[in-house]
Scaffold this motif. Structure first.
Motif, PDB file in Angstrom:
ATOM      1  N   PHE A 196       5.541   2.552 -10.952  1.00 38.98           N
ATOM      2  CA  PHE A 196       5.129   1.172 -10.739  1.00 38.98           C
ATOM      3  C   PHE A 196       6.358   0.282 -10.507  1.00 38.98           C
ATOM      4  CE2 PHE A 196       2.298  -2.413 -12.638  1.00 38.98           C
ATOM      5  CZ  PHE A 196       2.187  -2.954 -11.383  1.00 38.98           C
ATOM      6  N   ALA A 221      -3.951   2.539   2.563  1.00 40.94           N
ATOM      7  CA  ALA A 221      -4.666   1.964   1.415  1.00 40.94           C
ATOM      8  C   ALA A 221      -5.726   2.941   0.918  1.00 40.94           C
ATOM      9  CB  ALA A 221      -5.306   0.643   1.802  1.00 40.94           C
ATOM     10  N   ASN A 257      -4.521   7.820  -6.232  1.00 40.58           N
ATOM     11  CA  ASN A 257      -4.346   7.193  -7.543  1.00 40.58           C
ATOM     12  C   ASN A 257      -5.548   7.430  -8.439  1.00 40.58           C
ATOM     13  OD1 ASN A 257      -1.858   5.388  -8.055  1.00 40.58           O
ATOM     14  ND2 ASN A 257      -2.298   5.167  -5.878  1.00 40.58           N
ATOM     15  N   ASN A 258      -6.750   7.248  -7.878  1.00 38.43           N
ATOM     16  CA  ASN A 258      -7.934   7.365  -8.733  1.00 38.43           C
ATOM     17  C   ASN A 258      -8.317   8.805  -8.994  1.00 38.43           C
ATOM     18  OD1 ASN A 258      -9.055   4.543  -9.353  1.00 38.43           O
ATOM     19  ND2 ASN A 258      -8.381   4.446  -7.236  1.00 38.43           N
ATOM     20  N   ASN A 305       0.826  -1.208   0.000  1.00 41.33           N
ATOM     21  CA  ASN A 305       0.000   0.000   0.000  1.00 41.33           C
ATOM     22  C   ASN A 305       0.860   1.259   0.000  1.00 41.33           C
ATOM     23  OD1 ASN A 305      -2.352  -1.414   0.019  1.00 41.33           O
ATOM     24  ND2 ASN A 305      -2.559  -1.424   2.228  1.00 41.33           N
ATOM     25  N   ASN A 309       5.170   9.665 -15.670  1.00 41.29           N
ATOM     26  CA  ASN A 309       5.249   8.329 -16.243  1.00 41.29           C
ATOM     27  C   ASN A 309       4.989   7.295 -15.156  1.00 41.29           C
ATOM     28  OD1 ASN A 309       5.945   5.885 -17.376  1.00 41.29           O
ATOM     29  ND2 ASN A 309       7.626   6.756 -18.565  1.00 41.29           N
ATOM     30  N   ARG A 310       3.818   6.636 -15.213  1.00 37.78           N
ATOM     31  CA  ARG A 310       3.448   5.713 -14.148  1.00 37.78           C
ATOM     32  C   ARG A 310       4.308   4.456 -14.171  1.00 37.78           C
ATOM     33  NH1 ARG A 310      -2.528   4.614 -12.902  1.00 37.78           N
ATOM     34  NH2 ARG A 310      -1.715   4.559 -10.806  1.00 37.78           N
ATOM     35  N   ALA A 315       7.917   1.014  -7.254  1.00 38.81           N
ATOM     36  CA  ALA A 315       7.082   0.497  -6.156  1.00 38.81           C
ATOM     37  C   ALA A 315       7.329  -0.997  -5.957  1.00 38.81           C
ATOM     38  CB  ALA A 315       5.617   0.756  -6.459  1.00 38.81           C
ATOM     39  N   ALA A 333       3.838   1.498  -1.160  1.00 39.53           N
ATOM     40  CA  ALA A 333       4.459   1.609  -2.478  1.00 39.53           C
ATOM     41  C   ALA A 333       3.473   2.160  -3.497  1.00 39.53           C
ATOM     42  CB  ALA A 333       4.974   0.241  -2.907  1.00 39.53           C
ATOM     43  N   ILE A 334       2.191   1.732  -3.383  1.00 39.69           N
ATOM     44  CA  ILE A 334       1.175   2.232  -4.332  1.00 39.69           C
ATOM     45  C   ILE A 334       0.938   3.723  -4.106  1.00 39.69           C
ATOM     46  CG2 ILE A 334      -1.205   2.007  -5.109  1.00 39.69           C
ATOM     47  CD1 ILE A 334      -1.052  -0.919  -4.096  1.00 39.69           C
ATOM     48  N   ILE A 366       3.237   5.473  -6.155  1.00 36.07           N
ATOM     49  CA  ILE A 366       2.881   5.596  -7.584  1.00 36.07           C
ATOM     50  C   ILE A 366       2.038   6.844  -7.795  1.00 36.07           C
ATOM     51  CG2 ILE A 366       1.702   4.538  -9.550  1.00 36.07           C
ATOM     52  CD1 ILE A 366       1.915   1.879  -8.296  1.00 36.07           C
ATOM     53  N   TRP A 387      -5.185  10.066 -11.479  1.00 34.51           N
ATOM     54  CA  TRP A 387      -4.934   9.364 -12.745  1.00 34.51           C
ATOM     55  C   TRP A 387      -6.192   8.927 -13.459  1.00 34.51           C
ATOM     56  CZ3 TRP A 387      -0.137   9.977 -14.148  1.00 34.51           C
ATOM     57  CH2 TRP A 387       0.830  10.159 -13.163  1.00 34.51           C
ATOM     58  N   TRP A 407      -5.605   4.734  -2.640  1.00 35.84           N
ATOM     59  CA  TRP A 407      -6.710   4.564  -3.588  1.00 35.84           C
ATOM     60  C   TRP A 407      -7.223   5.927  -4.032  1.00 35.84           C
ATOM     61  CZ3 TRP A 407     -11.853   5.970  -3.566  1.00 35.84           C
ATOM     62  CH2 TRP A 407     -12.637   5.392  -4.567  1.00 35.84           C
TER      63      TRP A 407
END
Lengths: 524, 107
Positions: free
Chosen positions: B56, B95, B102-103, B39, B51-52, B59, B41-42, B45, B106, B99
């Motif tokens: 990634f 987490a 990221n959402n 989590n 540049n994902r 991560a 590491a994400i 991201i 991106w 979430w």
């Protein structure tokens, strides 16, 4: 001297503060306990992973070594395939899930055609002579010695073996972190402290010095091993949290920017493959082709991955939709692919040690032997330390380690004997070899568990392995006239070198004075 | 009642310390550390560059490193169960944050 009498159950404020501080274990002590407990849990599988991994550094060489009947000089590079594999290609059924054509090389000088059906793991194989296209006896190259030992490197034969291996790699990495922390003040000074050490103290010295020497390997294997092993656990988390549950979006980070293959219901014949080979070699004239892998070869959307190797050993691939166009969708090395692969590919290469030829392989193998010594010393230390507090547990762990971890070494030697002595006419020869390997391993493990172990029995296991392996080259001489010193044994030079090393290994073991030290007859 | 000299030179003994229930505790600590580190590491991201792919890949490399430290801190903690509970809460928080970032960033 002025003294004062006080009651023991009423300590002074100063003393009680001192006692309280002393009762609090230091981080060093706590991390030592963590190191000891988590290390003790993974000793046996870790030794198996390291021993098989060390052997697997020579996977290519072992592929040639495991098939003595096929030894012949490496053929010229194959650039035209269709007239050689045409008849065998017609055997590939329409419902084939995928197929692969391995092009000949110095280790396996044959064209190997394999295909897989839906829901089946076992491949169907045809072996083809690269000079005239005749079919060869598949049983002669059916042994899976190198592959099966590699499978045990990530515990694949066990249920959820890969995930367990990943977790072990992760725990191993945490052991490295705690080990470095505990020994941070004597990382270098310890090398001069080898004199007058015996038993547990000597094992401790071996453990810490080998750990220091192999520190770069710990870091590499810890990270990459966890990455390989935990893919199935970690990637779904990455997918759900990082990419909103979109698997394709996530995987696109690892593949070239090309459209996904579109499979339909229609089936068509596999087209000639030579034009695709010519196109790849026209774009990349200096590369050596390795294999052609085709997804759903009879489907209209069939996608071919043509893998190749550059002069510097770097890998690459060309992608074609074989039923649609002869123009490549992508063609390039790993260093020209997507950014994620550009970062991860060097990391993966570091794990396999296949970036610098035989010199790096040998360095990695020496590192692997040191790691095996490290784990062995750890096991002995753990047993010696627990003998007072938990004698029964210590005895069981000692027997399990000697039987199932050290026991894999003679079992591998027995596997090599089966590989040489089973005639090629035996049906499912490779399966019988594997059965003999597993059977002998279990028997050795159970025998040690039942009758106990001792330093003498450990020596018998080690010496037995070395002697049995040293005899294998003589089987080649007696059965096939491939004596280690004859030209036939050197058609594939690496095979000749392996045979000579196996004999030399036994000679050194029995001639080197420390090895002949009288073992203590201590039986538990 | 026994008596002793206040100037007794013998130092107080260190209390013996070891991990209890290692067969249960080590796997549990490993799994929670693993999930927490993935989590974290994400989250990297989401906060990473445009540049994902870079984020990634980094991560993937970084999560075993975070996990190794977390595992040692969990197993080598004075109150491991409490630390495990803290880690579980932190895992949920990270987490959720990962979430969201990221959402939001991106999508």
């Amino acid at each position: 001297m002025k003294t004062e009498l006080v009651a023991e159950d009423e300590p002074s404020a100063q003393q009680s503060a001192k006692l309280s501080k002393a009762e609090t274990p230091s981080r060093n002590r706590r991390w030592f306990a963590a190191h000891s407990v988590s290390g003790g849990l993974i000793l046996i599988p870790l030794f198996i992973i390291i021993a098989t991994g060390t052997i697997t550094f020579f996977h290519k060489e072992l592929v040639a070594w495991q098939s003595p009947e096929l030894r012949r000089p490496a053929p010229e590079a194959v650039t035209e395939l269709d007239h050689l594999i045409g008849p065998a290609l017609s055997d590939v059924p329409e419902e084939a899930r995928s197929m692969r054509v391995n092009l000949p090389n110095q280790w396996l000088p044959m064209i190997k055609l394999e295909w897989w059906l839906e829901g089946e793991d076992e491949a169907y194989t045809r072996l083809i002579d690269p000079t005239d296209g005749t079919l060869l006896d598949e049983n002669k190259a059916s042994s899976r010695f190198a592959d099966h030992i590699y499978q045990w490197h990530f515990l694949n034969p066990l249920p959820m073996g890969l995930e367990i291996a990943g977790l072990i790699a992760l725990i191993w990495f945490s052991l490295t972190v705690s080990g470095v922390y505990m020994h941070r003040r004597k990382l270098w000074s310890q090398f001069g402290e080898w004199k007058n050490r015996k038993d547990r103290s000597l094992k401790s010295w071996i453990h810490t010095t080998t750990a220091t020497l192999t520190l770069p390997l710990h870091l590499i294997y810890g990270v990459t091993g966890a990455f390989f092993g935990l893919t199935k656990i970690a990637l779904p988390l990455f997918m759900f949290i990082g990419f909103g549950g979109d698997q394709e979006k996530m995987m696109s980070q690892f593949s070239p920017d090309v459209p996904q293959p579109e499979f339909t219901e229609a089936t068509v014949a596999i087209p000639p493959l030579d034009p695709f080979i010519a196109k790849t070699l026209e774009t990349k004239p200096d590369v050596r082709l390795l294999d052609l892998f085709i997804e759903k070869p009879h489907n209209e959307g069939a996608r071919m991955h043509m893998h190749f190797e550059g002069v510097n050993g770097g890998k690459g691939e060309a992608l074609y939709d074989i039923h649609k166009s002869q123009t490549p969708l992508f063609i390039g090395g790993m260093d020209e692919g997507p950014m994620a692969l550009q970062i991860l590919y060097p990391v993966i290469t570091l794990h396999f040690g296949n970036f610098g030829g035989v010199v790096v392989q040998v360095i990695y193998a020496i590192g692997g032997i040191l790691l095996a010594m490290l784990v062995y010393a750890a096991a002995r230390m753990w047993v010696m330390r627990k003998q007072k507090d938990m004698p029964r547990s210590a005895k069981i762990v000692e027997r399990l380690f000697d039987g199932f971890a050290l026991g894999i070494l003679p079992a591998i030697a027995i596997y090599a004997w089966a590989n040489r002595l089973l005639p090629s006419t035996v049906a499912s020869r490779s399966d019988v070899e594997i059965m003999i390997f597993h059977g002998s391993w279990i028997v050795i493990g159970l025998l040690i568990l039942a009758i106990g172990t001792s330093s003498l029995r450990r020596r018998i296991l080690m010496y037995g392995t070395v002697v049995m392996l040293a005899i294998v080259p003589f089987f080649d001489g007696l059965l096939l006239q491939h004596w280690p010193w004859s030209a036939a044994s050197w058609h594939v030079p690496s095979v000749g070198i392996i045979n000579i090393l196996l004999i030399l290994g036994a000679v050194v073991c029995f001639a080197f004075p420390p090895m002949r030290k009288k073992a203590r007859p201590r039986t538990r | 009642m026994t008596t002793t000299l206040a100037t007794d030179p013998s130092p107080p003994k260190t209390k013996r310390w070891s991990i209890r229930w290692p067969g249960l505790f080590v796997p549990l600590a490993t799994v929670i550390s693993l999930i927490t580190s993935v989590n974290a590491a994400i989250l990297g991201i989401g906060l990473g560059p445009q540049n994902r792919g870079i984020g990634f890949a980094m991560a993937v490399i970084v999560f075993p490193i975070i996990c190794a430290f977390l595992l040692n801190y969990t197993l080598g903690n004075k109150r491991p169960w409490l630390f495990l509970l803290y880690q579980f809460c932190a895992c949920l928080l990270i987490a959720g944050l990962a979430w969201y970032v990221n959402n939001w960033r991106w999508s």
